[in-house]
Design an enzyme around this catalytic site. Structure first.
Site, short mmCIF file in Angstrom:
data_model
loop_
_atom_site.label_atom_id
_atom_site.label_comp_id
_atom_site.label_asym_id
_atom_site.label_seq_id
_atom_site.Cartn_x
_atom_site.Cartn_y
_atom_site.Cartn_z
N THR A 141 -8.16 -2.89 0.29
CA THR A 141 -8.07 -1.71 -1.14
C THR A 141 -7.86 -3.38 -2.36
O THR A 141 -7.19 -4.33 -1.88
CB THR A 141 -6.55 -1.36 -0.70
OG1 THR A 141 -6.63 -0.26 -2.35
CG2 THR A 141 -5.66 -1.87 -0.17
N ASP A 142 -8.19 -2.59 -3.22
CA ASP A 142 -8.51 -3.33 -4.33
C ASP A 142 -6.50 -3.02 -5.05
O ASP A 142 -6.20 -4.45 -5.75
CB ASP A 142 -9.03 -2.78 -5.47
CG ASP A 142 -8.76 -0.63 -6.73
OD1 ASP A 142 -7.57 -0.57 -5.68
OD2 ASP A 142 -9.25 -0.39 -7.06
N GLU A 143 -5.65 -2.51 -4.63
CA GLU A 143 -3.87 -2.47 -4.64
C GLU A 143 -3.94 -4.25 -5.03
O GLU A 143 -2.64 -4.68 -5.19
CB GLU A 143 -3.67 -1.63 -4.13
CG GLU A 143 -4.07 -0.19 -4.94
CD GLU A 143 -3.22 1.10 -4.59
OE1 GLU A 143 -2.02 0.86 -4.40
OE2 GLU A 143 -4.14 1.93 -4.04
N TYR A 171 3.17 -0.69 -0.32
CA TYR A 171 1.88 -0.89 0.71
C TYR A 171 1.03 -1.84 0.74
O TYR A 171 0.51 -2.37 1.34
CB TYR A 171 0.83 0.85 -0.30
CG TYR A 171 0.22 0.66 0.14
CD1 TYR A 171 -0.76 0.67 1.50
CD2 TYR A 171 -0.95 1.19 -1.03
CE1 TYR A 171 -1.99 0.80 1.73
CE2 TYR A 171 -2.56 0.50 -0.44
CZ TYR A 171 -2.80 1.11 0.60
OH TYR A 171 -4.10 1.50 0.33
N LYS A 196 -1.06 -4.44 2.53
CA LYS A 196 -2.36 -4.80 2.62
C LYS A 196 -2.29 -6.67 2.40
O LYS A 196 -3.68 -6.36 3.72
CB LYS A 196 -3.01 -3.98 2.14
CG LYS A 196 -2.94 -2.13 1.91
CD LYS A 196 -3.54 -2.25 3.94
CE LYS A 196 -4.85 -1.94 3.56
NZ LYS A 196 -5.52 -1.61 4.96
#
Ligand code: NAD
Ligand code: TYD
Length: 352
Positions: free
Chosen positions: A141-143, A166, A170
């Site tokens: 994810t870009d997060e 989260y 990741k």
């Protein structure tokens, strides 16, 4: 012909991906979907493919080493696409440990099984070519990049700076995937996509939650000032991008995926209300999420120029179709919000 292990294929993106692959790719000989069916896994998302002879569902946990090893031996996978994860930021704030074990240890378990099965030993990459056609793809994810200010975009070389449990889990998983490539020569890719929207998204995430609440004339809870920006991509464009990376991605590389659709949360909420003909008085500003990332934006130059992927959906078209999908599938949403979907597995699979 490909023998694919998809993890988390009963979730939002995973179920769209399973359907996408079985309808669009003729080179799929077998696709096994390993999913633990947590609250976010719903086999009703997969009714269209459940009788496809190439498709097999296995209920199980990615952290279950014995099960994962057994599946590799039994099905001889040459491709792994790893979606399974705890995926909701708000839940990660409440229960970080679950995110760390599922998202980090689960990833390592899969990598270990693939490594053993593919006989990839330390430093293989310096002595021989990768076994042809074998690939492990980590859906990230870009997060993991953290938050942007008013300008700038995430590129593949932006330093990882996750802010929530989260995104930290990741990012950790991404680093383990990278380490298995560097250390053992594992043939990996990592994709980092922006926020997805589309059919089958669990109604705890912004877009389906707001559609559901607006439809039922309930308050629409907007965190903080509603000016946080996300870069939205239709889930089918994400699925096509993953398929492109599987086919053409250069081993060991990271690819960002995004469609240049930056929107403030409040814009999306207003758009949903307007589409449903509901009043803006339903908007309710609530306490902000702790550590709330202000802005995400993906620079997709690498995947578009090097691999030739491009999104098909405009946001305007995609969001209208998505709103209509949720309105046409009210029963699907109701079964989730009442918890009824949890009985589906027992009903459908009690005899096998
Ligand atoms: P989701 O929460 O809808 O689905 C997750 C699936 O994983 C569920 O079916 C669940 O049952 C399964 N699962 C959870 N723990 C498991 C375990 N221990 N063993 C086996 N299965 C397990 O998530 P999603 O939105 O479809 O996201 C899928 C992946 O894509 C995640 O890795 C997420 O980080 C990534 N991602 C999501 C977005 C997004 O906008 N939703 C954007 C970029 C990347
Ligand atoms: P979400 O769908 O949870 O995705 P993520 O946190 O992974 O980006 O949230 C998208 C944005 O919407 C995020 O900025 C938080 C905000 N949001 C609200 O304002 N209200 C809500 O009820 C939810 C679920 C999210």
């Amino acid at each position: 012909m490909k023998r694919v292990l998809v993890t988390g294929g009963a979730g939002f993106i995973g179920s769209n991906f399973v359907q996408y692959m079985l309808s669009n790719k003729e080179n799929i000989e077998l696709l096994v979907n390993l999913d633990a069916l947590t609250y976010a896994g719903n086999l009703e998302n997969l009714t269209e493919v459940q009788n496809d002879k190439r498709y097999k569902f296995v209920k199980g946990d990615i952290r279950d080493k014995e099960l994962v090893e057994k599946l590799f031996c039994e099905y001889d996978f040459d491709t792994v696409v790893h979606f399974a994860a705890e995926s909701h930021v708000d839940r990660s704030i409440e229960e970080p440990e679950l995110f760390l074990t599922t998202n980090i240890v689960g990833t390592q378990t899969l990598l270990d099984a693939a490594k053993r099965h593919w006989k990839i030993q330390p430093n293989d990459k310096y002595s021989c070519d990768y076994r042809d056609g074998v690939k492990y793809l980590q859906v990230s994810t870009d997060e993991v990049y953290g938050a942007l200010g008013e300008t700038g975009m995430f590129t593949e070389t932006t330093p990882l700076s996750p802010n929530s449990p989260y995104s930290a889990s990741k990012a950790s998983a991404d680093l383990i995937v990278r380490a298995y490539h560097e250390t053992y020569g594992m043939p990996v890719n990592i994709t980092r996509c922006s926020n997805n929207y589309g059919p089958y998204q669990f109604p705890e995430k912004l877009i389906p939650l707001m559609i559901h609440n607006a439809r039922n004339d309930k308050a629409l809870p907007v965190y903080g000032d509603g000016m946080q920006i996300r870069d939205w991509l239709h889930v089918s464009d994400h699925c096509a991008a993953i398929a492109t990376v599987l086919e053409k991605g250069k081993i060991g590389e990271v690819y960002n995926i995004g469609g240049n659709n930056e929107k403030a949360n409040i814009e999306i909420v207003r758009l949903i209300l307007a589409e449903l003909g509901k009043p803006e008085s339903l908007i309710t500003y609530v306490k902000d999420r702790p550590g709330h990332d202000r802005r995400y934006a993906i620079d997709n130059t690498k995947i578009t120029t090097e691999l030739g992927w491009a999104p098909v959906y405009t946001f305007e078209q995609g969001i209208k179709e998505t709103i209509n999908w949720y309105l046409d599938n009210v029963e699907w949403v109701e079964r989730i919000t009442t918890g009824d979907y949890l009985n589906y597995y027992t009903k459908m699979y009690e005899n096998i």
